[in-house]
Write an enzyme that holds these catalytic residues in place. Sequence first.
Site, PDB file in Angstrom:
ATOM      1  CG  ASN A   7       8.709  12.058   3.821  1.00 52.56           C
ATOM      2  OD1 ASN A   7       9.043  11.618   4.924  1.00 52.56           O
ATOM      3  ND2 ASN A   7       9.121  11.547   2.684  1.00 52.56           N
ATOM      4  NE  ARG A  88       7.754   7.482   3.512  1.00 53.65           N
ATOM      5  CZ  ARG A  88       9.062   7.314   3.371  1.00 53.65           C
ATOM      6  NH1 ARG A  88       9.872   8.346   3.385  1.00 53.65           N
ATOM      7  NH2 ARG A  88       9.549   6.119   3.187  1.00 53.65           N
ATOM      8  CG  HIS A 177      10.379   1.523  -0.706  1.00 54.66           C
ATOM      9  ND1 HIS A 177      11.445   0.720  -1.014  1.00 54.66           N
ATOM     10  CD2 HIS A 177      10.902   2.708  -0.328  1.00 54.66           C
ATOM     11  CE1 HIS A 177      12.577   1.376  -0.823  1.00 54.66           C
ATOM     12  NE2 HIS A 177      12.275   2.594  -0.398  1.00 54.66           N
ATOM     13  NE  ARG A 238      18.957   1.608   3.661  1.00 55.50           N
ATOM     14  CZ  ARG A 238      17.735   1.956   3.300  1.00 55.50           C
ATOM     15  NH1 ARG A 238      16.805   1.048   3.122  1.00 55.50           N
ATOM     16  NH2 ARG A 238      17.430   3.211   3.106  1.00 55.50           N
ATOM     17  CD  GLU A 381       7.533   6.890  -2.053  1.00 55.28           C
ATOM     18  OE1 GLU A 381       8.474   7.524  -2.577  1.00 55.28           O
ATOM     19  OE2 GLU A 381       7.689   6.130  -1.093  1.00 55.28           O
TER      20      GLU A 381
END
Length: 394
Positions: A7, A88, A177, A238, A381
Amino acid sequence: MKILVLNSGSSSIKFQLFDAKTNESLVSGIIEQIGEKISHARIKFESGELEKKIPIANHKIGLEIMNSLLIESKIIKDLCELDGIGHRVVHGGEEFCEPTIINDKVIKQIEKLIPLAPLHNPANLEGIKSSIEHCPNVPQVAVFDTAFHSSIPKYAYMYALPYETYEKDGVRRYGFHGTSHHFVAKEAAKKLGIKMENLNAITLHLGNGASMSAVKNGKSIDTSMGLTPLEGLIMGTRCGDIDPAIIFYLSRVENLNEDELDNMLNKKSGLKGICGNNDMREVGEMAQNGDEKAKLALEMFSYRIKKYIGSYSAVLGRVDCLIFTGGIGENDIEVRRNSCSNLENLGISLDLDKNNQRAKEIIDISKPNSKVKVLVIPTNEELEIALQVKSLIL
Ligand code: AMP
């Protein structure tokens, strides 16, 4: 048989190595502060830890250091002996709906998607190119964060903007996601003894970034993040959903330019914007100590989630389960309680005692008579990426 998952961020590479037969994690680690004066490389494995603090100028050197640490740990002799490397990739646009073996054409397509993910795709590509250079004979697979959401129907992914913004500029909901939503939905199906293709679920990935997804018959049919990961839930920094006209208003009255507004919405909003802190543990502590803004931030956070639970319940009709995951979803008892309070009319009944724990493994925190099961499922993940690589190359 071993699969490595990478990643790659702009200044870091997270990695995890899996035994592809048992799906067991053999080593995990991170290279941080790439490009700075002193970089930091760490790996953890069953019998120990290794670390190095040295300058690492770029991702390619980062991978060389990672290789040397893996060799030192005696888990592999060289990266080139691996059976596959999974990467990823944040944005797959409309092109990539599935894990994809990387070749020159795929690299060019990912490059073309950079305008949609200017912070993430270039860093992901940096990792991919370095990894190919390092071991050109190992199959390299891209696994896209957007791919699970490629099943969202057009009426749900379109924005009501002039149609040419979609045709010309690719403006639509993509969602993110996806690897996590997919993983926890599959785990829930196993736990509940329902076939994935029959599972109806609402998945809540609540971490620093946060998103929800409506999963019908095992497929994503809607998700809260949009063209970018800014839309939807309130997040660490955010804002999530806002009236888009706020942007023009602030630009006029505060004389803010595009970059300043982008920075405000992405980096200075969310929990941080409301109470000055984006770490949910600390926000919780502040609220307990009587900080009114932290209390407000928590109320807003769960209220937004509750609104999405309501709309996804309406969209799905039958809901088998609600799934909490991510750092907050797995650990934050208050957020789970507040998001699920007074939802008995939707068939959601939380057992407050069962909810009073952190999840190291899958737990069911609903009352026995709750029509909708409420599960907490630790996400993984990296394992999901390794499983997707395995399904493609073996
Ligand atoms: P993630 O992005 O999935 O790593 O999640 C990060 C978020 O999870 C941060 O807001 C953390 O404060 C939050 N988090 C991690 N552990 C806990 C915990 N024990 N209780 C509450 N929040 C937590």
